[in-house]
Design an enzyme around this catalytic site. Structure first.
Site, short mmCIF file in Angstrom:
data_model
loop_
_atom_site.label_atom_id
_atom_site.label_comp_id
_atom_site.label_asym_id
_atom_site.label_seq_id
_atom_site.Cartn_x
_atom_site.Cartn_y
_atom_site.Cartn_z
N CYS A 2 0.87 -1.18 0.00
CA CYS A 2 0.00 0.00 0.00
C CYS A 2 0.90 1.23 0.00
O CYS A 2 2.01 1.21 0.48
CB CYS A 2 -0.87 0.01 1.24
SG CYS A 2 -1.88 -1.47 1.35
N ARG A 27 3.32 1.11 -6.81
CA ARG A 27 3.33 0.11 -5.73
C ARG A 27 2.16 -0.86 -5.87
O ARG A 27 2.08 -1.84 -5.16
CB ARG A 27 3.26 0.81 -4.37
CG ARG A 27 4.55 1.48 -3.96
CD ARG A 27 4.36 2.26 -2.68
NE ARG A 27 4.20 1.40 -1.55
CZ ARG A 27 5.19 1.10 -0.71
NH1 ARG A 27 6.39 1.56 -0.95
NH2 ARG A 27 5.01 0.32 0.33
N TRP A 75 -3.89 -2.04 -1.44
CA TRP A 75 -3.76 -3.33 -2.14
C TRP A 75 -4.43 -4.32 -1.20
O TRP A 75 -3.89 -4.68 -0.17
CB TRP A 75 -2.28 -3.66 -2.34
CG TRP A 75 -2.03 -4.78 -3.29
CD1 TRP A 75 -2.10 -4.75 -4.65
CD2 TRP A 75 -1.67 -6.12 -2.94
NE1 TRP A 75 -1.80 -5.98 -5.17
CE2 TRP A 75 -1.53 -6.84 -4.16
CE3 TRP A 75 -1.43 -6.78 -1.76
CZ2 TRP A 75 -1.18 -8.18 -4.20
CZ3 TRP A 75 -1.08 -8.12 -1.79
CH2 TRP A 75 -0.96 -8.81 -3.00
N ASN A 101 -0.51 0.28 6.52
CA ASN A 101 0.15 -0.66 5.62
C ASN A 101 0.56 -1.86 6.45
O ASN A 101 1.20 -1.71 7.48
CB ASN A 101 1.39 0.01 5.00
CG ASN A 101 1.94 -0.80 3.84
OD1 ASN A 101 1.35 -1.82 3.47
ND2 ASN A 101 3.03 -0.36 3.27
N GLY A 102 0.14 -3.07 6.04
CA GLY A 102 0.51 -4.28 6.79
C GLY A 102 -0.74 -5.07 7.14
O GLY A 102 -1.79 -4.90 6.53
N GLU A 487 14.50 -16.20 -14.99
CA GLU A 487 14.20 -14.76 -14.94
C GLU A 487 13.47 -14.32 -16.21
O GLU A 487 12.49 -13.56 -16.15
CB GLU A 487 15.48 -13.96 -14.74
CG GLU A 487 15.33 -12.46 -14.77
CD GLU A 487 14.34 -11.91 -13.74
OE1 GLU A 487 13.95 -12.64 -12.81
OE2 GLU A 487 13.93 -10.75 -13.89
N LYS A 491 9.75 -12.60 -16.16
CA LYS A 491 9.47 -11.31 -16.81
C LYS A 491 8.27 -11.44 -17.74
O LYS A 491 7.34 -10.63 -17.72
CB LYS A 491 10.69 -10.85 -17.60
CG LYS A 491 11.82 -10.33 -16.75
CD LYS A 491 11.64 -8.92 -16.27
CE LYS A 491 11.30 -8.64 -14.86
NZ LYS A 491 11.68 -9.42 -13.76
N GLU A 494 4.89 -12.14 -15.78
CA GLU A 494 4.36 -11.11 -14.86
C GLU A 494 3.88 -9.86 -15.58
O GLU A 494 3.06 -9.13 -15.04
CB GLU A 494 5.38 -10.76 -13.78
CG GLU A 494 6.58 -9.99 -14.24
CD GLU A 494 7.46 -9.60 -13.05
OE1 GLU A 494 6.94 -9.23 -11.99
OE2 GLU A 494 8.69 -9.67 -13.20
N HIS A 510 13.95 -35.32 -19.14
CA HIS A 510 13.30 -35.94 -17.97
C HIS A 510 11.85 -35.53 -17.85
O HIS A 510 11.26 -35.60 -16.78
CB HIS A 510 14.08 -35.57 -16.70
CG HIS A 510 15.51 -36.04 -16.74
ND1 HIS A 510 15.86 -37.36 -16.64
CD2 HIS A 510 16.64 -35.34 -16.95
CE1 HIS A 510 17.18 -37.46 -16.73
NE2 HIS A 510 17.69 -36.25 -16.93
N LYS A 609 4.99 -3.52 -6.24
CA LYS A 609 6.45 -3.38 -6.35
C LYS A 609 7.16 -3.93 -5.12
O LYS A 609 8.24 -4.46 -5.22
CB LYS A 609 6.82 -1.89 -6.53
CG LYS A 609 8.31 -1.67 -6.75
CD LYS A 609 8.80 -2.35 -8.02
CE LYS A 609 10.29 -2.20 -8.22
NZ LYS A 609 10.80 -3.07 -9.31
C1 AGP Z 1 10.33 -8.89 -10.06
O1 AGP Z 1 10.11 -8.62 -11.44
C2 AGP Z 1 9.07 -9.04 -9.30
N1 AGP Z 1 8.35 -7.82 -9.31
C3 AGP Z 1 9.23 -9.64 -7.92
O2 AGP Z 1 9.50 -11.01 -8.14
C4 AGP Z 1 10.34 -9.08 -7.02
O3 AGP Z 1 11.61 -9.41 -7.52
C5 AGP Z 1 10.20 -9.73 -5.63
O4 AGP Z 1 8.95 -9.35 -5.09
C6 AGP Z 1 11.32 -9.35 -4.66
O5 AGP Z 1 11.31 -7.97 -4.45
P1 AGP Z 1 12.58 -7.32 -3.66
O6 AGP Z 1 13.78 -7.52 -4.55
O7 AGP Z 1 12.21 -5.88 -3.48
O8 AGP Z 1 12.73 -8.05 -2.37
#
Ligand code: AGP
Length: 614
Positions: A2, A27, A75, A101-102, A487, A491, A494, A510, A609
């Protein structure tokens, strides 16, 4: 997760709070709201579901006037996405407003207790419980800070809170419990700003106080009274933030992600700068205190991280075990503390986290500390919880990363891991002479090589045009490029919502090879290293079964190019730096496909984020 913004000063609060929330859009959120202490003495609020533009439209029609205000982008965790559940939340007498937040883990029992006393609730959220609790305490004490302290004694779970009250209309009270998303206090000229993230207020001030776990601040326009939750006064530490506010903006780019992919040569340069003496071939990580004796006693490094940062950790394992000859384990932050990990003296738990606020990674750090391990972190945010709770840290120097999909922070974290491996290898006496010179020389060439691939070139958009409608992708890699396959797949999924899997290429036989057909493109990372020939063989196996291969190959590698249906090229470098360069084309490919699909590149659905809740 949030976003939180607060203001107290001589200007109209609502426009400043809204502008701050707009800088926190990345965020992730599903609703938003603002509360202002009106001159007439009551709290007025405006809330809206959906993007901030809906809230802005309402404020346009019915402006909120007052010089003290708090705002929030939500959020959803407890309670659906509705206007009633949007923050800020008020006590039932309208004397207290709060943004949060939390998660409040014991909110249900507290809610029942308050209802039994006749308190009525208007939302399904955990947050409203704390508004009611503080208002109940305020009726006794008449003091907002004292009421917040008393109420928070009842709260279980990690949370950050910002309160205003009609009873004391000259202050904002801020409090932090546990590792929930951070809170910063920005000092202006007869005005003070509060935010969950620095970009929200960087335009107004660079003088920042970081609120630590179990701290409370009474914020007035011209002074801050900082204390522990139990009331012991503290002297605030004021940090000067050097970020350029423009760096946190989009500039001429269409998306933050596009800008941040293109910025990687500069981010890599900034991450190297000042840490390598290229004439003496010495690396010095200024914020990681480590003697030669400690380096030589080091028995194991356990890397803990989530998502993209976890993939960086997998690459780091190759770097550290080969260049520094130190055993490395890599674990997800969300798994580590539940598997009875074995770490202890002469062990390091190394957290990799761009935001420095990922609650699973922070909790893993706490577990490592509990077992007696030294804590290190690789972070992009100075002042973040992870950085401040580490015995030593290495900054990524990537600048603010706004796009939800991590790009420049990922490659910057790989540079940090490489620098750590060089320093540790030298200190441990296992990396020296010609091998060290070559490793350092390769690093010196890296920014220029990254510049060759960081330009958005037509090939990615041509591939996107061909493949943007596909439902499945498979990414293959081996050795240090296996994490890059993971990775690349992350990408794509997501930001384009296409199902994509990363796999170690050697595993194809396998099981996954049963998946091969013409409808599922296979992206193969096949730059020259110790397993290059095996990657070529894997490409042939996919082709033999009618698959379609998009190969990532070194510039000029005609053999590999001839085996594939489509080719992306990168300049060659050493095997441990190749993952840094190889990531960039995969970032561009996912970006081009997502744009072709009309996806919300910078704010993908359901994502945020910084994941500050479990
Ligand atoms: C990365 O593209 C993602 N948005 C997500 O996996 C991110 O890497 C993960 O939440 C970890 O975030 P951080 O590096 O701020 O701990």
């Amino acid at each position: 997760m949030c976003g939180i913004v607060g203001y107290i000063g001589t200007q109209a609060a609502a426009p400043l709070v809204l502008a701050g929330l707009q800088r926190l859009e990345y965020r992730g959120y599903d609703s938003a709201g603002i509360a202002v202490l009106h001159e007439a003495g009551e709290i007025v609020t405006e809330r809206a579901v959906g993007k901030l533009l809906y809230l802005a439209a309402r404020l346009e029609l019915a402006p909120l006037s007052g010089h003290i205000g708090i705002g929030h982008t939500r959020w959803a965790t407890h309670g659906g996405v509705t206007e009633e559940n949007a923050h800020p939340h008020l006590g039932m007498n309208g004397e207290v407003a709060v943004v949060h937040n939390g998660i409040i883990e014991n909110y249900a029992s507290l809610r029942r207790e308050l209802q039994a006393e006749g308190v009525t609730f208007t939302s399904e959220t955990d947050t409203e419980v704390v508004a009611q609790l503080v208002e109940r305490e305020l009726a006794q004490s008449g003091d907002l800070a004292a009421s917040v302290r008393a109420a928070l004694l009842r709260i279980e779970g990690a949370s950050s809170f910002v309160f205003i009250s009609t009873r004391q209309p000259d202050r904002i009270v801020v409090a932090r419990l546990g590792n929930a998303g951070g809170i910063v206090i920005g000092l202006g000229d007869r005005e003070t700003f509060i935010a969950s993230d620095i970009p929200a207020i960087l335009k107004h001030t660079r003088k920042i106080i970081f609120l630590e776990n179990r701290q409370l601040a009474v914020v007035r326009s011209d002074k801050i009274a900082l204390s522990t939750l139990s009331g012991a006064p503290l002297e605030p530490e004021i940090h000067a933030i050097s970020w350029d506010p423009v760096a946190a903006e989009k500039g001429a780019y269409r998306h933050f992600m596009q800008k941040e992919i293109a910025e990687q040569p500069r981010a890599i340069t900034d991450t190297i700068r000042g840490r390598v003496n290229f004439s003496s071939n010495r690396v010095h990580l200024e914020t990681l205190p480590l003697t030669v004796a400690e380096a030589r006693e080091l028995e194991k490094i356990t890397i803990v991280a989530c998502g993209t940062s976890y993939h960086a950790g997998l690459v780091g394992k190759f770097m550290l075990e080969n260049l520094a000859e130190v055993p490395v384990e890599v674990d997800y932050g969300s798994e580590f503390r539940y598997r009875r990990p074995l770490v202890g003296k002469n062990n390091v738990v190394l957290a990799i986290t761009q935001s420095g606020e990922t609650v699973d990674t922070l909790a893993a750090m706490e577990e490592g500390k509990r077992q007696g391990a030294k804590l290190w972190s690789i972070v992009n945010v100075l002042g973040s919880q992870a950085q401040r709770s580490s015995d030593g840290y290495i900054l990524m120097h990537a600048g603010p990363e706004i796009g939800v999909a991590s790009t420049k922070a990922f490659t910057a974290s790989l540079v940090d891991l490489y620098l750590l491996a060089l320093q540790l290898g030298t200190q441990r006496g296992v990396l020296q002479g010609e091998r060290l010179e070559e490793a350092i020389a390769a690093l010196a060439r890296l920014p220029q090589l990254a510049g060759q691939v960081a330009e958005e070139v037509e090939i990615y958009h041509r591939l996107a045009e061909i493949f943007y409608t596909r439902d499945h992708f498979l990414y293959l890699g081996r050795g240090p490029n296996y994490p890059i396959a993971l990775e690349g797949a992350l990408k794509l999924k997501e930001i384009s919502y296409i199902h994509a899997e990363g796999y170690p290429a050697g595993e194809m036989k396998h099981g996954p090879i049963a998946l091969i057909d013409r409808m599922m493109p296979v992206v193969a990372v096949a730059t020259r290293d110790g397993v290059y020939e095996k990657m070529i063989s894997q490409i042939e196996q996919v082709k033999a079964r009618g698959g379609i291969v998009i190969a990532l190959v070194e510039q000029g590698d005609e053999l590999a190019a001839a085996k594939a249906d489509y080719v992306m090229e990168v300049p060659g470098t050493t095997p441990f730096l190749a993952p840094i360069l190889n990531t960039i084309p995969l970032q561009w490919l996912s970006y081009a496909i997502a744009v072709r699909r009309g996806a919300d590149v910078d704010q993908p659905r359901n994502l945020a984020k910084s994941v500050t809740v479990e």
